[in-house]
Scaffold this motif. Structure first.
Motif, PDB file in Angstrom:
ATOM      1  N   ARG A 116       0.826  -1.215   0.000  1.00 58.91           N
ATOM      2  CA  ARG A 116       0.000   0.000   0.000  1.00 58.91           C
ATOM      3  C   ARG A 116       0.857   1.260   0.000  1.00 58.91           C
ATOM      4  O   ARG A 116       0.524   2.252  -0.654  1.00 58.91           O
ATOM      5  CB  ARG A 116      -0.929  -0.017   1.218  1.00 58.91           C
ATOM      6  N   ARG A 117       1.974   1.232   0.721  1.00 59.99           N
ATOM      7  CA  ARG A 117       2.840   2.416   0.759  1.00 59.99           C
ATOM      8  C   ARG A 117       3.498   2.667  -0.591  1.00 59.99           C
ATOM      9  O   ARG A 117       3.888   3.809  -0.891  1.00 59.99           O
ATOM     10  CB  ARG A 117       3.909   2.232   1.832  1.00 59.99           C
ATOM     11  N   LYS A 118       3.596   1.628  -1.398  1.00 59.56           N
ATOM     12  CA  LYS A 118       4.144   1.784  -2.748  1.00 59.56           C
ATOM     13  C   LYS A 118       3.069   2.223  -3.746  1.00 59.56           C
ATOM     14  O   LYS A 118       3.357   2.423  -4.919  1.00 59.56           O
ATOM     15  CB  LYS A 118       4.756   0.476  -3.235  1.00 59.56           C
ATOM     16  N   GLY A 119       1.840   2.333  -3.266  1.00 57.05           N
ATOM     17  CA  GLY A 119       0.749   2.718  -4.153  1.00 57.05           C
ATOM     18  C   GLY A 119       0.103   1.546  -4.852  1.00 57.05           C
ATOM     19  O   GLY A 119      -0.716   1.732  -5.753  1.00 57.05           O
ATOM     20  N   GLY A 120       0.422   0.343  -4.447  1.00 56.10           N
ATOM     21  CA  GLY A 120      -0.157  -0.838  -5.065  1.00 56.10           C
ATOM     22  C   GLY A 120      -1.333  -1.376  -4.266  1.00 56.10           C
ATOM     23  O   GLY A 120      -1.809  -0.757  -3.320  1.00 56.10           O
ATOM     24  N   PHE A 121      -1.815  -2.534  -4.665  1.00 54.62           N
ATOM     25  CA  PHE A 121      -2.906  -3.191  -3.940  1.00 54.62           C
ATOM     26  C   PHE A 121      -2.717  -4.701  -4.086  1.00 54.62           C
ATOM     27  O   PHE A 121      -2.017  -5.185  -4.983  1.00 54.62           O
ATOM     28  CB  PHE A 121      -4.271  -2.751  -4.494  1.00 54.62           C
ATOM     29  N   SER A 122      -3.319  -5.438  -3.179  1.00 55.36           N
ATOM     30  CA  SER A 122      -3.159  -6.895  -3.183  1.00 55.36           C
ATOM     31  C   SER A 122      -4.440  -7.559  -2.713  1.00 55.36           C
ATOM     32  O   SER A 122      -5.288  -6.927  -2.055  1.00 55.36           O
ATOM     33  CB  SER A 122      -2.003  -7.304  -2.271  1.00 55.36           C
TER      34      SER A 122
END
Length: 583
Positions: free
Chosen positions: A441-447
């Protein structure tokens, strides 16, 4: 034309009468064995009562019944709508009165305390019920989680009847036991056959073939025996032979060395040999002695687990040596195992009861093997866990000169070990998964962590896919044992020596899989799960002090583990970031 044979009229009549007789017999009610009347049992759960009501009762009638007795009826399961079986919880002091009231009510079919039941694996060996000593140390409980797989126990003694050589033959109740090639320091050749009987009896307590329908049972029956003969046919040897035997055992990869022998001489040569074995990672266990007074050597040496003997009433055996050097106590009176007769020749064997601290020591050696098979490979840690779980008889003090830390309770030790390992690794799996999600999330991604493949692998490599299986079924069966172990523990089945290098708990495993499967979309959650599971496992090893003893070794292990954990988590982030997948 073929001739047809028909029964005569008399034959038909007899057949009809016989048939009618069998129908009548079948229809007669059989007398069932009456169930025992039990006021209470040790397994009763305090304050819980089971009530089996008439199946015809409606829901309003059930509610009225509960109000009448001032209790709340809790369905036992989803079947309660059909069975009308409910559980009631009351103050433990009110249970007896409630039972009496309910038994007088016509709507109640059965009422009884709710009791615990336990998964139990009991071997079919006909003499097992006579082996009070095996059961006293908690064997039945221990076998739910460990049977000693992958551990080598050296029996430095009169030899062991576990091979066919010249006139010597393997004992019938050691036929299914894994015996490694040892050495005979009395006659200087590789055949450590037994011409006395003492060593075979000792070896039987450790790893007698079990659940084979023959004789008795061994405590760590899946462990491997390494027979080393240092005592002659008269039952004595020299400190030099014993020292050589200990060194040989250490070099041959023994993880536990059992010394059911002793004497008055504090041999420095023997002391050095024992320290050498300890430096190679072996736990050395020795009999305290049978002089009823002082502890003999090598049991009295620093670094040796000295074992006193107890009887079936948990009293110190009259012959047992005692003193401040005693670490643990174990059953050593009337110990039943198979041994040899006629000098080990002509297939002469018998099941005999021996007494002595020589019989007590192998109970501790086998207990150590059960713990090591669970991945606790550091000798000092094994000893500490056995001592912590040992029980002191009433009136004795823990750490006293008679019983040491107490009578060994391996069932308690291994079950506690498995519980702590599984809980720690499961907590680490959840914690590290949360950390990976936060990083994404801190990298701007999602999982999407709900993917079954991720959790399947994370659990398989972390706590073990069926880590809590022993609650239901024993791990005696190899497939169950494998599924209950975390995958990084599978190398224990090859041997504890292999596991000490942790070859299956390494960042190279998910890294290699990434090189092959990163481009395969469905494979990425699986690889991420493996990475998180390995990271959780690695985090538990230094945390639980499983494989190393001294401070420097622990620091090195912790550093190595942290490097691998960092690599595993980086790979998990890479595989679980859906942004990476879609790009």
């Amino acid at each position: 034309m073929a001739t047809r044979f028909l029964p005569s009229s008399g034959g038909r009549a007899r057949a009809i009468v016989f048939f009618c007789f069998m129908v009548v017999v079948w229809m007669l009610p059989t007398q069932a064995r009456a169930l025992p009347e039990q006021s209470s049992t040790p397994d009763d759960i305090p304050g819980m009562v089971a009530v089996d009501l008439e199946d015809s009762l409606s829901q309003p009638e059930l509610e009225a019944f509960g109000s009448e007795f001032g209790v709340s009826l809790s369905p036992s399961s989803i079947l309660s709508a059909r069975t009308r079986i409910h559980a009631v919880t009351v103050a433990r002091e009110n249970v007896h009165a409630l039972l009496e009231r309910l038994r007088k009510d016509g709507r109640v079919q059965h009422v009884e305390p709710v009791a615990k039941v336990h998964a139990r694996w009991v071997p079919n060996d006909p003499l097992f019920q006579e082996q009070w000593h095996i059961q006293r140390v908690g064997a039945i409980q221990a076998w739910q989680v460990s049977t000693g797989r992958g551990v080598t126990v050296a029996v430095v003694d009169t030899g062991v009847a576990c091979e066919n050589h010249e006139a010597f033959t393997i004992s019938s109740d050691l036929a299914d036991t894994w015996c490694k090639t040892g050495f005979n320091f009395v006659d200087n050749h590789p055949h450590a056959t037994d011409d006395h009987g003492h060593g075979t009896h000792v070896a039987g307590t450790i790893a007698q073939s079990t659940h084979n329908g023959i004789g008795g049972s061994g405590l760590a029956f899946h462990a491997r025996l390494l027979p080393i003969k240092v005592l002659n046919a008269q039952g004595w040897g020299t400190t030099l032979a014993v020292a050589d035997g200990v060194r040989y055992a250490a070099d041959a990869g023994a993880h536990v060395i059992n010394l059911s022998l002793g004497g008055a001489r504090a041999s420095r040569i023997l002391f050095d040999a024992i320290q050498y074995a300890r430096s190679k990672g072996a736990l050395v266990v020795a009999a305290a002695g049978n002089n009823g007074q002082f502890v003999e050597y090598p049991a009295a040496f620093e670094g040796v687990v000295a074992v006193a003997a107890t009887d079936s009433q948990d009293r110190l055996a009259s012959f047992s040596s005692w003193g401040p050097e005693v670490d643990l106590a174990a059953p050593g009176e009337n110990v039943l195992q198979q041994t040899i007769c006629n000098g080990g020749k002509d297939r002469c064997e018998l099941f005999s009861k021996f007494s002595g601290t020589s019989m007590a020591a192998p109970h501790v050696s086998a207990a150590a093997a059960l713990l090591m098979s669970l991945g606790v490979t550091e000798p000092g840690r094994v000893q500490a866990m056995l001592e912590a779980s040992a029980e002191v008889p009433e009136g004795e003090i823990k750490g006293g000169p008679r019983f040491g830390q107490g009578i060994v309770q391996v069932g308690k030790a291994v079950r506690a070990t498995v519980g702590v390992q599984a809980a720690t690794r499961l907590a680490l799996v959840f914690g590290l998964t949360a950390y990976v999600g936060r990083r994404i999330r801190r990298k701007g991604g999602f999982s999407r962590f709900w993917r079954p493949g991720f959790w399947l692998m994370a659990l398989a490599f972390g706590p073990g896919l069926l880590a809590w299986a022993p609650i239901i079924v024993s791990r005696v069966s190899l497939p169950i044992d494998l599924l209950a172990r975390p995958v990084p523990d599978w190398d224990l089945l090859l041997g504890v020596s292999v596991h000490r290098w942790l070859p299956l708990a390494h960042v190279l495993i998910p890294f290699s899989l990434s090189a092959v499967g990163f481009g395969i979309r469905w494979a990425r959650p699986f690889i991420a799960g493996i990475a998180v599971g390995i990271a959780a496992y690695l985090g538990s090893v230094p945390l639980l002090e499983l494989t190393t003893g001294n401070l420097i070794s622990r620091l090195l292990l912790a550093t190595w583990a942290l490097i691998n954990i960092a690599g595993c988590l980086w790979l998990a982030v890479l595989h679980l970031d859906e942004r990476e997948v879609s790009s």
